[in-house]
Design a protein around this motif. Structure first.
Motif, PDB file in Angstrom:
ATOM      1  N   LEU A 149      23.206 -26.727   3.090  1.00  0.00           N
ATOM      2  CA  LEU A 149      23.018 -28.161   3.049  1.00  0.00           C
ATOM      3  C   LEU A 149      22.062 -28.654   4.129  1.00  0.00           C
ATOM      4  N   GLN A 158      32.643 -38.101   9.466  1.00  0.00           N
ATOM      5  CA  GLN A 158      32.838 -37.480  10.775  1.00  0.00           C
ATOM      6  C   GLN A 158      33.369 -38.518  11.751  1.00  0.00           C
ATOM      7  N   TYR A 197      26.363 -34.217  -1.368  1.00  0.00           N
ATOM      8  CA  TYR A 197      27.676 -34.159  -0.756  1.00  0.00           C
ATOM      9  C   TYR A 197      27.826 -35.312   0.242  1.00  0.00           C
ATOM     10  N   PHE A 242      21.192 -32.315   5.952  1.00  0.00           N
ATOM     11  CA  PHE A 242      21.919 -33.560   6.158  1.00  0.00           C
ATOM     12  C   PHE A 242      21.012 -34.704   6.575  1.00  0.00           C
ATOM     13  N   GLY A 243      21.436 -35.917   6.225  1.00  0.00           N
ATOM     14  CA  GLY A 243      20.825 -37.107   6.769  1.00  0.00           C
ATOM     15  C   GLY A 243      21.328 -37.338   8.187  1.00  0.00           C
ATOM     16  N   PHE A 271      34.999 -33.287   4.196  1.00  0.00           N
ATOM     17  CA  PHE A 271      34.398 -33.429   2.881  1.00  0.00           C
ATOM     18  C   PHE A 271      35.035 -34.593   2.118  1.00  0.00           C
ATOM     19  N   TYR A 291      30.134 -36.530   3.454  1.00  0.00           N
ATOM     20  CA  TYR A 291      31.101 -36.133   4.464  1.00  0.00           C
ATOM     21  C   TYR A 291      31.351 -37.313   5.398  1.00  0.00           C
ATOM     22  N   TYR A 341      34.326 -39.318  15.788  1.00  0.00           N
ATOM     23  CA  TYR A 341      33.752 -38.890  17.056  1.00  0.00           C
ATOM     24  C   TYR A 341      34.516 -37.696  17.613  1.00  0.00           C
ATOM     25  N   GLY A 342      33.758 -36.675  17.985  1.00  0.00           N
ATOM     26  CA  GLY A 342      34.377 -35.516  18.590  1.00  0.00           C
ATOM     27  C   GLY A 342      35.026 -34.566  17.614  1.00  0.00           C
ATOM     28  N   GLU A 343      34.847 -34.822  16.325  1.00  0.00           N
ATOM     29  CA  GLU A 343      35.485 -33.961  15.332  1.00  0.00           C
ATOM     30  C   GLU A 343      34.463 -33.409  14.353  1.00  0.00           C
ATOM     31  N   GLY A 344      34.927 -32.499  13.536  1.00  0.00           N
ATOM     32  CA  GLY A 344      34.045 -31.915  12.541  1.00  0.00           C
ATOM     33  C   GLY A 344      33.885 -32.826  11.335  1.00  0.00           C
ATOM     34  N   LEU A 345      33.174 -32.332  10.345  1.00  0.00           N
ATOM     35  CA  LEU A 345      32.910 -33.114   9.142  1.00  0.00           C
ATOM     36  C   LEU A 345      34.015 -32.891   8.117  1.00  0.00           C
ATOM     37  N   LEU A 372      27.948 -39.042   6.439  1.00  0.00           N
ATOM     38  CA  LEU A 372      26.772 -38.186   6.324  1.00  0.00           C
ATOM     39  C   LEU A 372      26.592 -37.732   4.880  1.00  0.00           C
TER      40      LEU A 372
END
Lengths: 113, 112
Positions: free
Chosen positions: B100, B37, B33, B102-103, B45, B35, B39-43, B88
């Motif tokens: 999941l 991101q 997967y 993640f790297g 898709f 994603y 700054y300051g926010e979610g991931l 990511l």
């Protein structure tokens, strides 16, 4: 479709204090995840719920972290007492069920002084 | 346990240039997967790849999963400031019930 809601967005506390984060997943999503993302790192899974049951909490520091998902909908993640190293963004994600794409909330940023 | 290594860690490109981000897994990938991101926010898709050799595109972003299913690449064509953020990769180890991993992410900056 409403997304994953999280609150608070930001929280500053002193070490040894407690804090709680709330997550409301997408309606109908059975699986809920809490991830911890330390600055400069990728998200690390803390706990996974399937409905209101825990599927995986192997990486949750159970001496200080707890989480629950009552009624299989909203979830709360608590830290008590907090340590400096708990400073991170706490991300909540949900999916229709296991194996489906995760949808993330905006995260709750915790700073421990 | 499965580990994902992303390269480069950070990237600065001029607007309009192409770029590639790589994600290498320590184990066979069953689901990969991507994603994004901010700054300051979610991931957010982007794409999911499951089959060896699979390639998917969305607007100017193309992701590939190699035949041996241990590496994926994300290619952005004619980069724009809106592409800036952290990319990511996340992997499913294939048990069907595994969340999941993640790297560490690749931070992309696009300069005018």
């Amino acid at each position: 479709e409403a997304g994953v809601a999280q609150s608070p967005r930001y929280k500053i506390i002193e070490k040894r204090q407690s804090v709680a984060f709330w997550c409301n997943p997408i309606s109908g999503h059975a699986t809920l995840y809490w991830y911890q993302q330390i600055l400069g790192q990728g998200p690390k899974l803390l706990i996974q719920f399937q409905n209101n049951g825990v599927v995986d909490d192997s990486q949750l520091p159970k001496d200080r972290f707890s989480a629950e998902r009552l009624k299989g909908v909203d979830s709360t993640l608590k830290i008590q007492p907090a340590k400096l190293e708990d400073s991170a963004v706490y991300l909540c994600a949900s999916s229709l069920t296991v194996g489906n794409v995760l949808t993330f909330g905006a995260g709750s940023r915790l700073t421990v002084l | 346990s499965q580990e994902l290594e992303q390269s480069p860690q950070s990237l600065i490109v001029q607007e309009g240039k192409n770029l590639t981000i790589n994600c290498t897994s320590s184990k066979t990938l069953y689901g990969l997967y991507w994603y994004k991101q901010k700054y300051g926010e979610g991931l957010i898709f982007l794409m999911m790849l499951q089959k060896g050799g699979e390639e998917k595109s969305h607007e100017k972003i193309t992701a590939k999963l190699d035949e041996k299913k241990q590496q994926s690449s994300l290619h952005i064509t004619a980069s724009q400031p809106s592409h800036a953020g952290i990319y990511l990769c996340g992997a499913d180890s294939g048990s069907g019930n595994t969340p999941l991993v993640f790297g560490k992410g690749t931070r992309l900056s696009v300069i005018a």
